[in-house]
Design an enzyme around this catalytic site. Structure first.
Site, short mmCIF file in Angstrom:
data_model
loop_
_atom_site.label_atom_id
_atom_site.label_comp_id
_atom_site.label_asym_id
_atom_site.label_seq_id
_atom_site.Cartn_x
_atom_site.Cartn_y
_atom_site.Cartn_z
N LYS A 59 0.99 -1.27 0.00
CA LYS A 59 0.04 0.07 0.03
C LYS A 59 0.84 1.15 -0.02
O LYS A 59 0.50 2.29 -0.73
CB LYS A 59 -0.89 0.18 1.11
CG LYS A 59 -1.99 -0.92 1.14
CD LYS A 59 -2.94 -0.92 2.17
CE LYS A 59 -4.16 -1.94 2.35
NZ LYS A 59 -5.25 -1.69 3.44
N ALA A 80 -1.16 2.18 6.82
CA ALA A 80 -1.49 1.12 8.08
C ALA A 80 -2.56 0.28 7.41
O ALA A 80 -3.38 0.37 6.45
CB ALA A 80 -2.03 1.73 9.16
N ASP A 81 -2.29 -1.08 8.07
CA ASP A 81 -3.39 -1.81 7.67
C ASP A 81 -3.51 -2.74 9.09
O ASP A 81 -2.33 -3.17 9.75
CB ASP A 81 -2.76 -2.86 6.59
CG ASP A 81 -3.91 -3.94 6.13
OD1 ASP A 81 -4.75 -3.66 5.62
OD2 ASP A 81 -3.83 -5.23 6.45
N THR A 82 -4.55 -3.33 9.09
CA THR A 82 -5.12 -3.97 10.46
C THR A 82 -5.65 -5.27 10.24
O THR A 82 -6.56 -5.41 9.30
CB THR A 82 -6.12 -3.22 11.33
OG1 THR A 82 -5.14 -2.08 11.81
CG2 THR A 82 -6.52 -3.86 12.52
#
Length: 207
Positions: A59, A80-82
């Site tokens: 990303k 960010a990625d969760t």
């Protein structure tokens, strides 16, 4: 002057956290012809930590190219990625209400991990490349035992859709949380401590 970043995320929670921390930001979202969803595809047998860090790096790279393509003024880019993990099983965003109910039933009365990877990129001034910084926040969340009625009502309210693991801790699901070990902001989607470290590394005047 406030620190400023480009935020490559559609999450309103991440925007709220940046505002709370005094970080001015502008959204840097995908163009209509970008296949952003494909970046989140899980590889066979991929571990949750490896998955969330790989997706965040992808990303960030896409966002850095977007920044260059649009000719925007230079500034650090934040991604960010969760993801939610039950053992090695990755619980992404539910495709429909039925899948959301199944996920919540699996999380009921158990501990699970919430992993948020953060990455910051800074373009080089006079050459190709640039700099990248990355961090991973891992927290453990323990849910109370949920009844089928609780799950059904929660899903009917629409909150689980678009959320990893089919819940939002800052919403009604927070009423089910018996215990947290780790970062509350990381569970929301942007860990405060790790994000501040990366933004400082990128040269921003973060407290």
């Amino acid at each position: 002057m406030k620190p400023f970043v480009y935020l490559a995320s559609q999450s309103p929670r991440r925007r709220e956290l940046l505002t709370q921390w005094g970080v001015a930001h502008e959204l840097l979202l995908p163009d209509a012809d970008e296949d952003a969803e494909s970046l989140e595809a899980v590889k066979p047998n991929e571990a949750p930590a490896a998955y969330v860090q790989r997706v965040t790096a992808l990303k960030l790279e896409a966002a850095m190219q977007r920044l260059k393509r649009r000719g925007l003024p230079p500034a650090p880019v934040l991604c960010a990625d969760t993801t939610v993990a039950l053992g090695r099983r990755i619980l992404g965003k539910p495709a429909d209400a039925a899948e959301a109910r199944r996920m919540l039933a699996d999380l009921s009365g158990r501990a699970h991990r919430v992993l948020t990877a953060v990455a910051v990129g800074k373009a080089a001034k006079f050459a190709k490349g640039g700099q990248r910084w990355a961090a991973l926040s891992t927290s453990t969340v323990t849910f109370d035992t949920l009844t089928p009625t609780q799950i059904r009502r929660y899903v009917a309210g629409g909150e689980p859709m678009g959320k990893a693991g089919a819940y939002a801790i800052q919403g009604h699901a927070g009423l089910w949380v018996r215990r947290i070990h780790g970062s509350h902001t990381g569970i929301i989607g942007l860990p405060a401590f790790e994000t501040a470290q990366l933004l400082r590394a990128a040269g921003l005047p973060i407290l």
